[in-house]
Scaffold this motif. Structure first.
Motif, PDB file in Angstrom:
ATOM      1  N   ARG B 205       0.819  -1.204   0.000  1.00  0.00           N
ATOM      2  CA  ARG B 205       0.000   0.000   0.000  1.00  0.00           C
ATOM      3  C   ARG B 205       0.857   1.259   0.000  1.00  0.00           C
ATOM      4  NH1 ARG B 205      -4.042   0.683   4.984  1.00  0.00           N
ATOM      5  NH2 ARG B 205      -2.138   1.289   6.047  1.00  0.00           N
ATOM      6  N   ILE B 206       1.923   1.283   0.804  1.00  0.00           N
ATOM      7  CA  ILE B 206       2.734   2.499   0.803  1.00  0.00           C
ATOM      8  C   ILE B 206       3.686   2.533  -0.386  1.00  0.00           C
ATOM      9  CG2 ILE B 206       2.558   3.030   3.236  1.00  0.00           C
ATOM     10  CD1 ILE B 206       5.258   1.735   3.626  1.00  0.00           C
ATOM     11  N   LEU B 207       4.101   1.351  -0.848  1.00  0.00           N
ATOM     12  CA  LEU B 207       4.971   1.330  -2.034  1.00  0.00           C
ATOM     13  C   LEU B 207       4.277   1.968  -3.231  1.00  0.00           C
ATOM     14  CD1 LEU B 207       6.836  -2.043  -2.487  1.00  0.00           C
ATOM     15  CD2 LEU B 207       7.767   0.214  -2.009  1.00  0.00           C
ATOM     16  N   ALA B 208       2.961   1.770  -3.312  1.00  0.00           N
ATOM     17  CA  ALA B 208       2.204   2.270  -4.460  1.00  0.00           C
ATOM     18  C   ALA B 208       2.213   3.784  -4.554  1.00  0.00           C
ATOM     19  CB  ALA B 208       0.767   1.768  -4.392  1.00  0.00           C
ATOM     20  N   SER B 209       2.571   4.451  -3.455  1.00  0.00           N
ATOM     21  CA  SER B 209       2.521   5.914  -3.484  1.00  0.00           C
ATOM     22  C   SER B 209       3.843   6.533  -3.930  1.00  0.00           C
ATOM     23  CB  SER B 209       2.133   6.442  -2.107  1.00  0.00           C
ATOM     24  OG  SER B 209       3.178   6.201  -1.196  1.00  0.00           O
ATOM     25  N   ASN B 210       4.730   5.742  -4.529  1.00  0.00           N
ATOM     26  CA  ASN B 210       6.043   6.230  -4.948  1.00  0.00           C
ATOM     27  C   ASN B 210       6.755   6.971  -3.837  1.00  0.00           C
ATOM     28  OD1 ASN B 210       5.989   5.246  -7.526  1.00  0.00           O
ATOM     29  ND2 ASN B 210       4.912   7.038  -8.318  1.00  0.00           N
ATOM     30  N   PRO B 211       7.007   6.289  -2.720  1.00  0.00           N
ATOM     31  CA  PRO B 211       7.597   6.987  -1.575  1.00  0.00           C
ATOM     32  C   PRO B 211       9.096   7.209  -1.747  1.00  0.00           C
ATOM     33  CG  PRO B 211       7.361   4.671  -1.076  1.00  0.00           C
ATOM     34  CD  PRO B 211       6.826   4.854  -2.462  1.00  0.00           C
ATOM     35  N   LYS B 212       9.633   8.063  -0.887  1.00  0.00           N
ATOM     36  CA  LYS B 212      11.083   8.246  -0.859  1.00  0.00           C
ATOM     37  C   LYS B 212      11.671   7.632   0.396  1.00  0.00           C
ATOM     38  CE  LYS B 212      10.734  12.403  -3.542  1.00  0.00           C
ATOM     39  NZ  LYS B 212      10.068  13.703  -3.357  1.00  0.00           N
ATOM     40  N   LEU B 213      10.893   7.708   1.466  1.00  0.00           N
ATOM     41  CA  LEU B 213      11.371   7.173   2.743  1.00  0.00           C
ATOM     42  C   LEU B 213      10.320   6.226   3.305  1.00  0.00           C
ATOM     43  CD1 LEU B 213      13.282   7.279   5.262  1.00  0.00           C
ATOM     44  CD2 LEU B 213      11.957   9.251   6.004  1.00  0.00           C
ATOM     45  N   LEU B 214      10.746   5.014   3.640  1.00  0.00           N
ATOM     46  CA  LEU B 214       9.826   4.061   4.259  1.00  0.00           C
ATOM     47  C   LEU B 214      10.170   3.928   5.725  1.00  0.00           C
ATOM     48  CD1 LEU B 214       9.517   0.937   1.923  1.00  0.00           C
ATOM     49  CD2 LEU B 214       8.233   3.048   1.880  1.00  0.00           C
ATOM     50  N   LEU B 215       9.143   4.023   6.566  1.00  0.00           N
ATOM     51  CA  LEU B 215       9.346   3.773   7.983  1.00  0.00           C
ATOM     52  C   LEU B 215       8.580   2.495   8.310  1.00  0.00           C
ATOM     53  CD1 LEU B 215       8.433   7.420   9.024  1.00  0.00           C
ATOM     54  CD2 LEU B 215      10.741   6.522   8.771  1.00  0.00           C
ATOM     55  N   LEU B 216       9.307   1.405   8.508  1.00  0.00           N
ATOM     56  CA  LEU B 216       8.648   0.121   8.720  1.00  0.00           C
ATOM     57  C   LEU B 216       8.703  -0.247  10.192  1.00  0.00           C
ATOM     58  CD1 LEU B 216      10.147  -1.831   5.681  1.00  0.00           C
ATOM     59  CD2 LEU B 216       8.043  -0.502   5.777  1.00  0.00           C
ATOM     60  N   ASP B 217       7.521  -0.297  10.816  1.00  0.00           N
ATOM     61  CA  ASP B 217       7.459  -0.565  12.249  1.00  0.00           C
ATOM     62  C   ASP B 217       7.215  -2.051  12.484  1.00  0.00           C
ATOM     63  OD1 ASP B 217       7.305  -0.384  14.933  1.00  0.00           O
ATOM     64  OD2 ASP B 217       5.788   1.191  14.990  1.00  0.00           O
ATOM     65  N   GLU B 218       8.266  -2.766  12.794  1.00  0.00           N
ATOM     66  CA  GLU B 218       8.225  -4.204  13.038  1.00  0.00           C
ATOM     67  C   GLU B 218       7.430  -4.952  11.977  1.00  0.00           C
ATOM     68  OE1 GLU B 218       7.669  -5.403  17.026  1.00  0.00           O
ATOM     69  OE2 GLU B 218       8.542  -3.595  17.857  1.00  0.00           O
ATOM     70  N   PRO B 219       7.889  -4.899  10.723  1.00  0.00           N
ATOM     71  CA  PRO B 219       7.118  -5.525   9.649  1.00  0.00           C
ATOM     72  C   PRO B 219       7.068  -7.037   9.750  1.00  0.00           C
ATOM     73  CG  PRO B 219       9.244  -4.811   8.832  1.00  0.00           C
ATOM     74  CD  PRO B 219       9.128  -4.287  10.221  1.00  0.00           C
ATOM     75  N   ALA B 220       7.999  -7.635  10.480  1.00  0.00           N
ATOM     76  CA  ALA B 220       8.024  -9.101  10.554  1.00  0.00           C
ATOM     77  C   ALA B 220       7.442  -9.614  11.857  1.00  0.00           C
ATOM     78  CB  ALA B 220       9.446  -9.610  10.384  1.00  0.00           C
ATOM     79  N   ALA B 221       6.857  -8.720  12.660  1.00  0.00           N
ATOM     80  CA  ALA B 221       6.320  -9.168  13.946  1.00  0.00           C
ATOM     81  C   ALA B 221       5.192 -10.161  13.725  1.00  0.00           C
ATOM     82  CB  ALA B 221       5.815  -7.971  14.742  1.00  0.00           C
ATOM     83  N   GLY B 222       5.218 -11.238  14.495  1.00  0.00           N
ATOM     84  CA  GLY B 222       4.148 -12.214  14.414  1.00  0.00           C
ATOM     85  C   GLY B 222       4.237 -13.159  13.240  1.00  0.00           C
ATOM     86  N   MET B 223       5.317 -13.087  12.479  1.00  0.00           N
ATOM     87  CA  MET B 223       5.474 -14.011  11.361  1.00  0.00           C
ATOM     88  C   MET B 223       6.323 -15.200  11.809  1.00  0.00           C
ATOM     89  SD  MET B 223       6.295 -11.706   8.063  1.00  0.00           S
ATOM     90  CE  MET B 223       5.031 -10.877   7.135  1.00  0.00           C
ATOM     91  N   ASN B 224       6.142 -16.331  11.129  1.00  0.00           N
ATOM     92  CA  ASN B 224       7.030 -17.448  11.443  1.00  0.00           C
ATOM     93  C   ASN B 224       8.369 -17.221  10.743  1.00  0.00           C
ATOM     94  OD1 ASN B 224       6.916 -18.407   8.759  1.00  0.00           O
ATOM     95  ND2 ASN B 224       4.996 -19.461   9.208  1.00  0.00           N
ATOM     96  N   PRO B 225       9.435 -17.928  11.143  1.00  0.00           N
ATOM     97  CA  PRO B 225      10.780 -17.645  10.620  1.00  0.00           C
ATOM     98  C   PRO B 225      10.845 -17.650   9.090  1.00  0.00           C
ATOM     99  CG  PRO B 225      10.914 -19.188  12.431  1.00  0.00           C
ATOM    100  CD  PRO B 225       9.460 -18.960  12.177  1.00  0.00           C
ATOM    101  N   GLN B 226      10.134 -18.605   8.487  1.00  0.00           N
ATOM    102  CA  GLN B 226      10.210 -18.685   7.029  1.00  0.00           C
ATOM    103  C   GLN B 226       9.586 -17.460   6.371  1.00  0.00           C
ATOM    104  OE1 GLN B 226       8.015 -21.771   5.079  1.00  0.00           O
ATOM    105  NE2 GLN B 226       8.704 -20.908   3.138  1.00  0.00           N
ATOM    106  N   GLU B 227       8.404 -17.070   6.877  1.00  0.00           N
ATOM    107  CA  GLU B 227       7.730 -15.886   6.344  1.00  0.00           C
ATOM    108  C   GLU B 227       8.591 -14.648   6.515  1.00  0.00           C
ATOM    109  OE1 GLU B 227       2.923 -16.114   6.738  1.00  0.00           O
ATOM    110  OE2 GLU B 227       4.080 -16.008   8.581  1.00  0.00           O
ATOM    111  N   SER B 228       9.183 -14.519   7.696  1.00  0.00           N
ATOM    112  CA  SER B 228       9.943 -13.302   7.961  1.00  0.00           C
ATOM    113  C   SER B 228      11.205 -13.273   7.095  1.00  0.00           C
ATOM    114  CB  SER B 228      10.270 -13.167   9.450  1.00  0.00           C
ATOM    115  OG  SER B 228      11.435 -13.855   9.769  1.00  0.00           O
ATOM    116  N   HIS B 229      11.756 -14.454   6.825  1.00  0.00           N
ATOM    117  CA  HIS B 229      12.905 -14.543   5.936  1.00  0.00           C
ATOM    118  C   HIS B 229      12.548 -14.041   4.541  1.00  0.00           C
ATOM    119  CE1 HIS B 229      16.959 -16.148   5.968  1.00  0.00           C
ATOM    120  NE2 HIS B 229      16.795 -16.409   4.686  1.00  0.00           N
TER     121      HIS B 229
END
Ligand SMILES: Nc1ncnc2c1ncn2[C@@H]1O[C@H](COP(=O)(O)OP(=O)(O)O)[C@@H](O)[C@H]1O
Ligand SMILES: [Mg+2]
Lengths: 371, 300
Positions: B205-229
């Motif tokens: 969703r944020i990528l679609a807005s052609n951003p310059k700076l991404l602030l990712l707040d724990e994007p892998a939280a709650g994922m299993n190791p494979q998903e987060s990898h």
């Protein structure tokens, strides 16, 4: 072949049926049933426009009667005859002879209501949830007080009489269709509407995706008031008599009820709500004077229709809080084409239904040919 | 060029030798990065003396950061250290009580969130804030339409400009879904997606807005190791492909150490250490914050 069938159904839906209704209404002008259909059209405009605010923007306004009143008085003052105007003391000289044709008067009614919404929008829309609702109720009281006390413009509590009866089935439904089309395009087919629904779902996330909350809220409030003003004007031209008492709490609640019953998260919900709330009380009305059912003479049950409506509303709120339609739209066009279907059923369920019925139909045909 | 080639092969060869195609792709990326390094790096985001106080609680105090364009930064720290609060302040959700935030030489301190977003600063949320009742595609369109100049009335009259605009936005949104690997779900309601895909959708969703700076707040939280990898691979990919600056909050130290060029470590509202992965790994204050005082004595 298939196309022709569709064309035939379309012809019936969009040409023949409206034509028949129009002819009927032209013959029976001012009759009970044609007035009832007009009233349905007006309720439809009011309920769908209330849905814009209550359903799509996440605010809960109960002040629709105020915008109706403003619209009705504006249109009335712009269309009544000179003799009627002479009774109202405070109108300026040039205004005495000034009348507008009906469509322009309607437009003005909408614009003045929208202007009122703009004025009160800035302070009121800062409030959230029930505070906002109470503030909009306050607006009704203020408008009522103004109408009753500013005799020189509004003729006070006596109200204005002799409005030309411009509201026919044709004019009401044409206005309704235009307004519905605009609302539908704005809400369901544009970035504006997408942003609006996003704001309702999560205002913080919407803000960080570039949605400016204040302009969104005020603009949708004004649009809703615009339609409500037009609805109020149409109501005035249907009843031909208006005064402050017709635009008070009960009338506002009635519209809120419509929007809740039909489902406030969809425009079609407003239509269904208006349908139920206009015709159900009329259907139930005979109960109050006592009717014969299967040889039994029911006693006169005064207030029965109100009671049944209340029970209906309570049951609905307990068992289907999102209203009859929830957040789905009924789209006439989608009945004809599978791909764009976004109606009550999910697309897959709908396709399955179509396949099953098709299978049945072709199966029958095969049987026939076998015989 | 000639004397450089064996070197690049050596470096890239160690990491990616699975298939020829992926090797070639990474070679291109590497050369692209080399080309970029030639230019002087510009400052993307500059924070100085930032502070946030909630009544009695000093959530963030005197934080300064300097993010250069096109780099991947990590922000680490224990729970309650103030990481999310910093992202809230950069994105305008909270107004800082002290300090300034400059994005590409514009002061954005206390600006409205929608204006900050339109400048190209976008964020995801720790607790997911998707538009749950909208479809997956509509969610991404919310990002895509951020810079759209098409007025609301054009949709009423269905002008050709409106239709073209809508069509190209849809295409763009689908591309973003494709990058995140969730294009198959575009018609489903966002709330009905499994948790891992919801996280990916938020990034799409944020990528679609052609951003310059991404602030990712724990994007892998709650994922299993494979998903987060998988997600980490994607983040690395998009960062290189779009040349983005990313500030990543992440708890998995392996990920942080491998992925990020520069790391800020926070504790109790202050930045206690910053530097490259090695420096952070061996910093006694970091070890103390994570493992307690005695552990830091042991390692010393
Ligand atoms: N809106 C708020 N009101 C009061 N205190 C808050 C608020 N938001 C965060 N805090 C406090 O600020 C501190 C930092 O929180 P946060 O930034 O969410 O930490 P992190 O993301 O690093 O886990 C915590 O002690 C938290 O209780
Ligand atoms: Mg956090």
């Amino acid at each position: 072949m298939k196309y022709r069938e569709n064309a035939a159904v379309r012809f019936v839906c969009f040409v023949l049926l409206p034509l028949l209704i129009l002819i009927y209404s032209a013959i029976n002008r001012g009759h009970y049933y044609s007035d009832l259909i007009c009233l349905f059209g007006i309720h439809l405009i009011l309920a769908t426009s209330l849905n814009l605010v209550n359903g799509f923007s996440g605010m809960f306004s109960m002040g629709h009667a105020a915008f109706m009143a403003v619209g009705a008085y504006t249109s009335a003052l712009l269309t009544i005859s000179e003799t009627q105007k002479a009774r109202i003391s405070g109108l300026p000289e040039w205004f005495q002879k000034f009348t507008l044709p009906f469509p322009l008067a309607l437009l003005c009614a909408g614009l003045v209501a929208a202007l009122l919404a703009l004025l009160i929008g800035f302070p009121v829309l800062r409030l959230k949830s029930h505070y906002l609702s109470v503030a909009t109720l306050g607006l009704i009281v203020i408008v009522r007080a103004f109408l009753d006390n500013e005799d020189q413009f509004t003729n006070g509590a006596r109200g204005i009489t002799g409005l030309p009866s411009y509201s026919t089935i044709f004019s009401v439904f044409l206005t309704g269709l235009i307004l519905l089309y605009i609302m539908y395009r704005l809400i369901r087919c544009s970035s504006y509407g997408r942003g609006l629904i996003a704001m309702r779902d999560d205002d913080v996330a919407a803000q960080t995706l570039g949605v400016r909350i204040v302009t969104k809220k005020i603009s949708i409030f004004c649009l809703s008031a615009f339609a409500a003003g037009i609805g109020g004007a149409l109501w005035g031209h249907l009843q031909t008599v208006i005064s402050g008492q017709f635009f008070y709490f009960t009338d506002s609640f009635e519209i809120v009820e419509m929007s809740i019953i039909g489902g406030m998260y969809s425009l079609s919900g407003g239509i269904v709500g208006a349908l139920v709330m206009t015709f159900l009380p009329e259907i139930l009305a005979p109960l109050e004077t006592g009717i014969m059912i299967g040889g039994f003479q029911l006693p006169e049950l005064y207030g029965a229709s109100n009671l049944i409506m209340a029970v209906f509303l309570i049951l609905l709120i307990i068992f289907r809080r999102q209203g009859i339609l929830g957040d789905s739209e009924i789209i006439v066009e989608s009945i004809f084409s599978k791909s764009t279907y976004t109606g009550i059923f999910k697309a897959e369920t709908y396709r399955k239904l179509v396949d099953i019925t098709k299978a049945k139909l072709t199966g029958k045909k095969k049987e026939k040919t076998a015989k | 060029m000639q004397n450089r080639e064996p070197y690049t092969q050596k470096i890239i060869g160690n990491r990616y030798t699975k298939t020829k195609a992926s090797f070639e792709k990474s070679l291109c990326l590497f050369l692209y990065q080399l080309g970029k390094k030639g230019k002087s790096l510009k400052t993307c985001l500059n924070i100085s003396g930032l502070g946030m106080q909630f009544k009695g609680v000093k959530a963030v105090q005197n934080v300064s950061m300097n993010l250069e364009e096109g780099k991947l930064y990590a922000l680490i720290g224990t729970n309650g250290a103030g990481k999310t609060t910093i992202i809230n302040m950069i994105s305008g959700v909270l107004k800082p009580t002290a300090g300034t935030i400059c994005f590409q030489e514009t002061d954005i301190t206390g600006m409205r969130p929608d204006r900050i977003a339109k400048m190209g600063v976008t964020r995801t949320y720790q607790n997911l804030r998707l538009f749950k009742k909208m479809t997956v595609l509509d969610n991404v369109l919310m990002g895509a339409q951020m810079h759209s100049t098409c007025g609301a009335w054009e949709s009423v009259f269905q002008t050709s400009r409106f239709r073209e605009n809508e069509k190209s936005m849809r295409e763009h949104a689908r591309k973003m879904l494709d990058i995140m690997g969730i294009a198959a779900f575009e018609k489903e309601l966002a709330g009905s997606l499994p948790y891992g895909n919801q996280r990916k959708l938020e990034i799409a969703r944020i990528l679609a807005s052609n951003p310059k700076l991404l602030l990712l707040d724990e994007p892998a939280a709650g994922m299993n190791p494979q998903e987060s990898h998988e997600l980490v691979d994607i983040i690395r990919g998009i960062q290189k492909e779009f040349g983005l600056t990313i500030l990543l909050i992440e708890h998995d130290m392996k990920v942080v150490m491998n992925l990020c060029e520069y790391i800020y470590c926070m504790a109790a509202g202050e930045v206690i250490a910053e530097g490259g992965p090695e420096a952070i790994r061996n910093n006694p204050r970091v070890i103390e914050a994570y493992l307690g005082k005695r552990a830091s004595h042991v390692t010393n």
